[in-house]
Design a protein around this motif. Structure first.
Motif, PDB file in Angstrom:
ATOM      1  N   VAL A   1       0.809  -1.165  -0.007  1.00 41.26           N
ATOM      2  CA  VAL A   1      -0.040  -0.020  -0.027  1.00 41.26           C
ATOM      3  C   VAL A   1       0.981   1.363   0.224  1.00 41.26           C
ATOM      4  O   VAL A   1       0.571   2.366  -0.739  1.00 41.26           O
ATOM      5  N   ARG A   2       1.940   1.158   0.816  1.00 39.04           N
ATOM      6  CA  ARG A   2       2.726   2.457   0.907  1.00 39.04           C
ATOM      7  C   ARG A   2       3.392   2.606  -0.406  1.00 39.04           C
ATOM      8  O   ARG A   2       3.575   3.816  -0.759  1.00 39.04           O
TER       9      ARG A   2
ATOM     10  N   ALA B   1      -3.758   1.264   5.176  1.00 37.54           N
ATOM     11  CA  ALA B   1      -4.503   2.191   4.001  1.00 37.54           C
ATOM     12  C   ALA B   1      -5.131   3.247   4.880  1.00 37.54           C
ATOM     13  O   ALA B   1      -5.395   4.295   4.768  1.00 37.54           O
ATOM     14  N   ALA B   2      -6.066   2.587   5.926  1.00 37.43           N
ATOM     15  CA  ALA B   2      -7.046   3.331   6.642  1.00 37.43           C
ATOM     16  C   ALA B   2      -6.246   4.241   7.530  1.00 37.43           C
ATOM     17  O   ALA B   2      -6.801   5.289   7.915  1.00 37.43           O
ATOM     18  N   ALA B   3      -4.986   3.711   7.963  1.00 36.39           N
ATOM     19  CA  ALA B   3      -4.311   4.578   9.029  1.00 36.39           C
ATOM     20  C   ALA B   3      -3.477   6.012   8.127  1.00 36.39           C
ATOM     21  O   ALA B   3      -2.949   6.736   8.721  1.00 36.39           O
ATOM     22  N   GLU B   4      -3.699   6.001   6.770  1.00 35.79           N
ATOM     23  CA  GLU B   4      -3.058   7.020   6.229  1.00 35.79           C
ATOM     24  C   GLU B   4      -4.190   7.925   5.668  1.00 35.79           C
ATOM     25  O   GLU B   4      -4.926   7.724   4.831  1.00 35.79           O
TER      26      GLU B   4
ATOM     27  N   PHE C   1      -6.034  -7.206  13.907  1.00 36.34           N
ATOM     28  CA  PHE C   1      -4.975  -7.011  12.759  1.00 36.34           C
ATOM     29  C   PHE C   1      -5.424  -6.097  11.751  1.00 36.34           C
ATOM     30  O   PHE C   1      -4.846  -5.075  11.086  1.00 36.34           O
ATOM     31  N   SER C   2      -6.722  -6.077  11.591  1.00 35.15           N
ATOM     32  CA  SER C   2      -7.600  -4.705  10.652  1.00 35.15           C
ATOM     33  C   SER C   2      -7.885  -3.536  11.544  1.00 35.15           C
ATOM     34  O   SER C   2      -8.128  -2.623  10.962  1.00 35.15           O
TER      35      SER C   2
ATOM     36  N   ASP D   1     -14.092   2.301   9.430  1.00 35.43           N
ATOM     37  CA  ASP D   1     -13.673   3.660   8.596  1.00 35.43           C
ATOM     38  C   ASP D   1     -14.948   4.002   7.537  1.00 35.43           C
ATOM     39  O   ASP D   1     -14.981   2.940   6.796  1.00 35.43           O
ATOM     40  N   PRO D   2     -15.103   5.230   7.770  1.00 31.66           N
ATOM     41  CA  PRO D   2     -16.234   5.644   6.778  1.00 31.66           C
ATOM     42  C   PRO D   2     -15.705   5.699   5.222  1.00 31.66           C
ATOM     43  O   PRO D   2     -16.651   5.609   4.393  1.00 31.66           O
ATOM     44  N   ARG D   3     -14.395   5.673   5.131  1.00 30.87           N
ATOM     45  CA  ARG D   3     -13.955   5.770   3.778  1.00 30.87           C
ATOM     46  C   ARG D   3     -14.062   4.363   3.149  1.00 30.87           C
ATOM     47  O   ARG D   3     -13.592   4.122   2.132  1.00 30.87           O
ATOM     48  N   VAL D   4     -14.043   3.142   4.003  1.00 32.05           N
ATOM     49  CA  VAL D   4     -13.663   1.673   3.461  1.00 32.05           C
ATOM     50  C   VAL D   4     -15.211   1.144   3.104  1.00 32.05           C
ATOM     51  O   VAL D   4     -16.073   1.160   3.841  1.00 32.05           O
ATOM     52  N   ASP D   5     -15.044   0.459   1.968  1.00 30.82           N
ATOM     53  CA  ASP D   5     -16.095  -0.232   1.499  1.00 30.82           C
ATOM     54  C   ASP D   5     -15.638  -1.699   1.557  1.00 30.82           C
ATOM     55  O   ASP D   5     -14.700  -1.912   0.525  1.00 30.82           O
ATOM     56  N   VAL D   6     -16.383  -2.756   1.958  1.00 29.29           N
ATOM     57  CA  VAL D   6     -15.898  -4.283   1.894  1.00 29.29           C
ATOM     58  C   VAL D   6     -16.749  -4.825   0.961  1.00 29.29           C
ATOM     59  O   VAL D   6     -18.121  -4.783   0.846  1.00 29.29           O
ATOM     60  N   LEU D   7     -16.168  -5.142  -0.170  1.00 32.84           N
ATOM     61  CA  LEU D   7     -16.833  -5.924  -1.321  1.00 32.84           C
ATOM     62  C   LEU D   7     -16.853  -7.422  -1.272  1.00 32.84           C
ATOM     63  O   LEU D   7     -15.472  -7.809  -1.279  1.00 32.84           O
TER      64      LEU D   7
END
Length: 235
Positions: free
Chosen positions: A58-59, A90-93, A120-121, A127-133
């Motif tokens: 991710v980084r 990703a969510a921490a960024e 671990f997640s 997180d409101p930015r995250v969408d799990v598909l």
């Protein structure tokens, strides 16, 4: 420079915490001492012993994306929830905008929603930015017309040369790479995790029209290094 971590304790007792049969075969969650392991159809997929290369996935994608200039709230698709290291990173960024994660195994999603892998997640699923598909990545690529991302970070196999299921092999061939390229914004970045560097895959990326093809390596305790293959869709 990355340094190799101590070897895992192979003498620790192994406990199977959950085992489920799904449309793609069996998936199991095991605990070996203090480490959790995901096993797919009897094949070791990943564990929680070391998340350096998953975080690098991710980084490095974000670094490469912004190498030519800042991008406002870039979007990222993570292929494979796994043990959650990539999604949590990703969510921490805060620079990421929309974050989607594709996971075809419902059991893995459950293990993160209040199960043993939730730690671990690190709350990233909320997180409101995250969408799990909950879908297969190949199927999603085929139907997601008009949906584009600034970065695609894939960690659904042990690499282009060692897939979890035979059907995944198409993802790394001409048709699969073309589908990935179509899902990228112009100038977007593809990052692919692999248990070993693959010169053949670098060649496949170039043949598929990607530019700026590079490979980043992470040393492991023994054997060949983990790798992250990076490539860019031309503007």
């Amino acid at each position: 420079m990355s340094t190799a971590l101590p070897e895992r304790d192979g003498s620790a007792a192994v406990v199977t915490l959950d085992r489920r049969e799904g449309p793609y075969g069996e998936v199991a969650l095991r605990r070996r001492g203090g480490t959790y392991e995901i096993i797919a159809n009897g094949c070791f997929l990943m564990d929680t012993a070391d998340g350096r290369s998953e975080r690098l996935l991710v980084r490095a994608a974000l670094d490469e994306l912004e190498r030519t200039g800042p991008v406002a709230a870039p979007s990222v698709l993570i292929g494979g929830l796994g043990v959650g290291f990539a999604l949590a990173h990703a969510a921490a960024e805060p620079r990421w905008g929309r974050i989607a994660v594709v996971e075809r195994e419902g059991a893995i999603i459950d293990w993160h929603r209040g199960g043993p892998l939730a730690a671990f997640s690190a709350g990233a699923l909320d997180d409101p930015r995250v969408d799990v598909l909950h879908t297969d990545l190949l199927e999603y690529l085929a139907v997601a017309d008009g949906v584009h991302y600034h970065a695609l970070c894939l960690d659904i196999d042990n690499g282009p040369d060692w897939t979890v299921t035979d059907g995944n092999a198409g993802l790394y061939g001409p048709d699969g790479l073309a589908a990935l390229r179509r899902r990228l914004e112009p100038g977007g970045v593809l990052a692919v995790w692999s248990a070993r560097p693959s010169g053949a895959f670098e060649g496949a990326l170039r043949a598929a029209g990607f530019t700026d093809v590079t490979t980043r390596e992470v040393a492991v305790a023994r054997g060949v290094p983990d790798a992250v293959h990076l490539a860019r869709r031309a503007r």
